[in-house]
Write an enzyme that holds these catalytic residues in place. Structure first.
Site, PDB file in Angstrom:
ATOM      1  CE  LYS A   1     -44.766  -9.349 -46.121  1.00  0.00           C
ATOM      2  NZ  LYS A   1     -43.847  -8.797 -47.155  1.00  0.00           N
TER       3      LYS A   1
ATOM      4  CB  SER B   1     -42.202  -8.456 -51.098  1.00  0.00           C
ATOM      5  OG  SER B   1     -41.185  -9.425 -51.126  1.00  0.00           O
TER       6      SER B   1
ATOM      7  CB  SER C   1     -42.458 -11.869 -49.133  1.00  0.00           C
ATOM      8  OG  SER C   1     -42.452 -10.490 -48.753  1.00  0.00           O
TER       9      SER C   1
END
Lengths: 60, 466
Positions: free
Chosen positions: B79, B178, B154
């Site tokens: 990420k 997330s 997210s």
């Protein structure tokens, strides 16, 4: 919380951040804060433990 | 790659360790698939092809030298909120579009040391402060089950990459859901470990006291392995501790008391979601678990406390970039401004209440060993139909539907995992969330693993023609 009017929000942002919000940004912020104000209500009368955040023994 | 793309990390590593495959072969095949699919999925912001091949050659050399590498040659999506040395780290923001760190995040170091190959940096909701995964600067990550739909956020790109067969492992971060929400909407496994078990060093902060780092994978066994390799004390994160993680335990669930909340967590759930989750709990009962009805305390106050903490902590975390706020996307800009406008008194009241909430949840857990519920109340929505906030809105229904069931565990710091438990009639994944008390990550993984072995949801694949 701050008074939820476009004027009050615009003033707060200008003072803190030094820029003006567009009308769309202002609407979005107003909507978010209105919703958050309701979401935060259950904390108003919450019976907290006698916990004192920020009272660690500093400097030890 | 047609066979390799859906292998588990454990199986891929086994083949590389036995030299029936080289790390370089796996990496090259992965990069080819990335090149073909990433333009449609929007899963990666940066693809690190050259660096990945260099790492793969190094892994092959380390194996020849006799090293034992549990993730030998396994492709990893990172990420883009985790710092990576010499590779730009955007946090999904225009503000950091060209930032190239001089250090690696702690989890990146640990996974690479275990032989994982970082193939790129995955897309995310800007600064990880949102749950749709629609990014105004780098585009929306797409749900591999329906490219017109959100992945959830997210950790949107990580979910898209794992579910789309681009890589078997990806790193996620989770401050309100997330990791678990995108795992649920994209039909794979996502674990938010107990707070403190995985170092946050090198991850751009959203809200320090609720930020968690965890694995996103296609199987529970892969999540358990990845978690075990990530966990451990790191002196650069003052909240990280050593805690025995242990090996994944298998077997039936006799004696386990599975708590099914009779308040809040199923309220407003899409009927197909509720039905799939209840069917899953009955399957867990057949595996030996005893189902126990529990009433969960302090809802919705716990949601209030989460909001009263995440917004001000994020505003504080972004204080140093406040002159860049006009560059932020409109939703995250509003979030940061809102955090500035919530009174300090409200934040501190929430932190005080938090202690009481944790204590009372522990009391509730005397009646059960873990909890089961829907991860999200709705399946993935179409990107084009996401609601836009309007003046006069009195509530944020999508926040309730998507992260209302996940964020309590960020406030508590308790482990929670999402895994697939079914599909809607229109073919969209449904996630089951399993959660336990702090430090009991092993039980969460054990129960999830038992369920996964008894079902075949994790073996279903989206149709993504090349």
């Amino acid at each position: 919380m701050i008074e939820l009017t476009p004027q009050a929000l615009q003033r707060a942002v200008r003072e803190r951040y030094g820029f003006e919000l567009s009308r769309t940004d202002l609407d979005r912020l107003l909507a978010l804060l209105t919703a958050l104000q309701r979401e935060l209500l259950p904390l108003d009368d919450f019976d907290c433990e006698p916990h004192e955040p920020g009272t660690e023994v500093w400097g030890r | 790659m047609s066979e390799l793309q859906w292998l588990t990390a454990i199986e891929l590593a086994r083949r590389v360790q036995r030299r029936t495959l080289s790390a370089l072969e796996v990496t090259r095949a992965t990069l080819t698939r990335l090149e073909q699919l990433n333009p449609r999925l929007g899963a990666f912001i940066t693809i690190t092809a050259e660096e990945a091949c260099r790492q793969a050659r190094a892994v092959d050399r380390r194996l020849r030298a006799g090293e034992r590498l549990p993730l030998a040659g396994v492709p990893l999506g990172v990420k883009d909120i985790f710092a990576t040395r010499s590779v730009r780290t955007t946090s999904g923001a225009r503000t950091f579009a060209d930032w190239v760190p001089d250090h690696d995040a702690a989890v990146v170091i640990r996974l690479r040391a275990a032989g994982a190959i970082m193939v790129g940096k995955t897309n995310l909701h800007e600064f990880a402060f949102g749950f749709t995964g629609v990014n105004p600067h780098f585009g929306a990550a797409r749900n591999p089950w329906d490219l017109d739909r959100v992945t959830g956020g997210s950790s949107s790109g990580s979910a898209s990459a794992v579910a789309g067969g681009l890589c078997p492992l990806a790193l996620g971060s989770d401050t309100g859901g997330s990791i678990r929400l995108p795992a649920a909407l994209c039909g794979h496994v996502g674990l938010k470990p107990s707070y403190g078990l995985v170092s946050r060093f090198g991850a751009t902060a959203l809200a320090w006291s609720m930020d968690h780092i965890g694995p996103m994978t296609r199987t529970v066994a892969d999540a358990a392995l990845m978690f075990a390799l990530m966990a451990g004390r790191d002196e650069r994160d003052a909240t990280s501790i050593d805690h025995r993680v242990g090996r994944l335990r298998t077997g039936d669930l006799r004696g386990l008391r599975l708590g099914i909340p009779d308040n809040y967590f199923f309220e407003g759930a899409d009927p197909e979601v509720a039905a799939a989750v209840m069917t899953a709990t009955r399957r867990l009962r057949r595996l030996g678990a005893r189902l126990v009805r529990v009433t969960v305390p302090h809802l919705p106050a716990i949601i209030a406390a989460h909001r009263a903490i995440i917004f001000p902590e994020a505003a504080a975390a972004h204080q140093g970039w406040r002159d860049r706020l006009p560059e932020y996307g409109p939703d995250v800009r509003a979030n940061i401004l809102a955090g500035h406008l919530i009174p300090a008194e409200t934040y501190l009241t929430a932190q005080r209440a938090r202690r009481r909430m944790v204590a009372d949840w522990h009391d509730m857990m005397r009646a059960c060993d873990m909890l089961a519920m829907p991860t999200a109340l709705l399946p993935a929505l179409e990107i084009a139909h996401l609601p836009v906030p309007r003046p006069g809105d009195q509530s944020r229904p999508l926040a309730r539907q998507y992260v209302g069931n996940t964020c309590p565990f960020n406030l508590l710091g308790w482990p929670a995992l999402s895994l697939p438990c079914g599909f809607t009639r229109s073919g969209l994944p449904i996630g089951l969330q399993l959660a336990a008390g702090w430090g009991d990550d092993a039980t969460v993984l054990r129960v999830a693993h038992a369920y996964e072995r008894a079902t075949d949801w994790h073996q279903r694949r989206p149709s993504l023609p090349l």
